[in-house]
Design a protein around this motif. Structure first.
Motif, mmCIF file in Angstrom:
data_model
loop_
_atom_site.group_PDB
_atom_site.id
_atom_site.type_symbol
_atom_site.label_atom_id
_atom_site.label_comp_id
_atom_site.label_asym_id
_atom_site.label_seq_id
_atom_site.Cartn_x
_atom_site.Cartn_y
_atom_site.Cartn_z
ATOM 1 N N LEU A 73 1.862 22.408 -16.189
ATOM 2 C CA LEU A 73 2.191 22.872 -14.844
ATOM 3 C C LEU A 73 1.037 22.577 -13.895
ATOM 4 O O LEU A 73 1.251 22.185 -12.741
ATOM 5 N N GLU A 74 -0.162 22.748 -14.386
ATOM 6 C CA GLU A 74 -1.361 22.467 -13.590
ATOM 7 C C GLU A 74 -1.356 21.026 -13.092
ATOM 8 O O GLU A 74 -1.627 20.748 -11.922
ATOM 9 N N PHE A 129 -1.061 19.463 -9.212
ATOM 10 C CA PHE A 129 -1.977 18.457 -8.667
ATOM 11 C C PHE A 129 -1.187 17.306 -8.050
ATOM 12 O O PHE A 129 -1.515 16.813 -6.968
ATOM 13 N N ASP A 130 -0.131 16.858 -8.762
ATOM 14 C CA ASP A 130 0.701 15.770 -8.249
ATOM 15 C C ASP A 130 1.413 16.183 -6.968
ATOM 16 O O ASP A 130 1.517 15.398 -6.015
ATOM 17 N N GLN A 148 -4.602 25.814 -5.957
ATOM 18 C CA GLN A 148 -5.033 24.434 -5.710
ATOM 19 C C GLN A 148 -5.715 24.305 -4.349
ATOM 20 O O GLN A 148 -6.779 23.681 -4.232
ATOM 21 N N PHE A 149 -5.123 24.891 -3.316
ATOM 22 C CA PHE A 149 -5.739 24.850 -1.988
ATOM 23 C C PHE A 149 -7.120 25.510 -2.015
ATOM 24 O O PHE A 149 -8.061 25.033 -1.384
ATOM 25 N N ARG A 150 -7.233 26.617 -2.776
ATOM 26 C CA ARG A 150 -8.517 27.330 -2.862
ATOM 27 C C ARG A 150 -9.565 26.474 -3.566
ATOM 28 O O ARG A 150 -10.725 26.428 -3.136
ATOM 29 N N MET A 151 -9.161 25.799 -4.646
ATOM 30 C CA MET A 151 -10.103 24.933 -5.362
ATOM 31 C C MET A 151 -10.554 23.771 -4.488
ATOM 32 O O MET A 151 -11.724 23.386 -4.504
#
Length: 328
Positions: free
Chosen positions: A205-206, A210-211, A248-251
């Motif tokens: 899922l990760e 990303f995709d 993802q946005f936070r990373m």
């Protein structure tokens, strides 16, 4: 870890070991290595105590028993909670016993919960060897995967290995399973290709998130929506997808902030505790977002989460609207 490897290399061992950490594959590997290297007869010379209900006296008796037609006797203690709060009397008893352990016995603790303030932990640290099995670096994983395929008489380019590591679920057990699957898939062919990974490997899922965010970066609304609907068809819940998008946005924001401080990729990996491919991809995706835009995205993710949970908006529609908004 280096000291433990050296113990096996020179065939000289401490009387007590503690194996723990976030990579269960390595914990299991080194736990089994003691048995494989030191014992011929595992029935007579190997005793296992598992869980928190065994009697400490029984473990001490097992440790005091001389090995039968062998140089060593192994006593395994697994998930005992002796190195965490809750078994104070048993912890004290074993702590006092360890200095008296026979030279022919090796006691191996395999634990999930470890408190470094615990007296037993301190005793093992002083008398024996504490081994924390951390998630290996990307470079170490690349070498490990290369050796897996080498044993199968196959080759894989480092860049292809990086694709494998960024595609499959995290953890060496998952990586090994997918590598084994790839070896069977290519048959007599000796080279593993990126296309093989795309065709046969289970995508985490990760990796799918990303995709999806990568498609947002490139303004590919149709592609992002297709990836989103594919996840829904795989029974992923909209709120989980939303949570992963916010992560993802936070990373990306964190990696971007580190890069602006002129931190190099290895330093960012260590600082944020992320895997190499995550930092590499976040830095790439961060070039498409300003800091302000990322903060807006995080705020919108939170707002969408509240609207969905309070019934003001349907889950599937709410996430879809967010994807459209940030792909334009």
């Amino acid at each position: 870890m280096k000291d433990l490897k050296n113990d096996f290399k020179i065939n000289q061992f401490k009387q007590v070991y503690l194996l723990y950490g976030e990579e269960p594959y390595l914990v299991r590997h080194y736990s089994n290595l003691f048995t494989e290297q030191l014992l011929v007869d595992t029935i007579m010379n190997r005793v296992v105590f598992e869980g928190k209900d065994f009697e400490i006296e029984a473990a001490i008796d097992a440790a005091n028993t001389l090995p039968f037609l062998s140089e060593w006797r192994l006593v395994y203690i697994k998930d005992s909670q002796l190195l965490a709060p809750g078994r104070k009397d048993d912890t004290e008893a074993l702590t006092k016993y360890l200095p008296e352990i026979p030279e022919t016995t090796i006691m191996i603790f395999i634990e999930t919960a470890v408190d470094k303030r615990n007296r037993l932990y301190k005793q093992i640290s002083t008398q024996g060897r504490v081994v924390e099995c951390k998630i290996p670096s990307e470079a170490d994983l690349i070498r490990w995967v290369t050796n897996i395929f080498k044993k199968k008489k196959k080759e894989i380019h480092p860049q292809t290995t990086r694709l494998l590591l960024s595609t499959v679920p995290k953890g060496m057990d998952s990586i090994y399973a997918e590598a084994d699957k790839l070896g069977d898939f290519v048959g007599d062919r000796t080279i593993i290709t990126p296309e093989d990974i795309q065709d046969v490997c289970t995508k985490s899922l990760e990796a799918r998130i990303f995709d999806l965010v990568g498609a947002l970066c490139n303004g590919q609304t149709e592609k992002a929506l297709k990836q989103y609907h594919n996840m829904l068809s795989m029974k992923e819940q909209p709120l989980m997808i939303l949570t992963m998008m916010a992560r993802q946005f936070r990373m990306i924001l964190q990696c971007k902030a580190c890069a602006e401080k002129r931190m190099m990729q290895p330093e960012i990996v260590a600082t944020l505790g992320l895997r190499d491919f995550m930092v590499r991809e976040c830095l790439r995706q961060g070039k498409h977002f300003t800091e302000r835009r990322l903060l807006e995205a995080l705020s919108d993710c939170q707002d969408t989460d509240i609207r969905i949970k309070t019934g003001l908006m349907g889950g599937e529609l709410g996430v879809e609207l967010l994807i459209v908004r940030y792909s334009i």
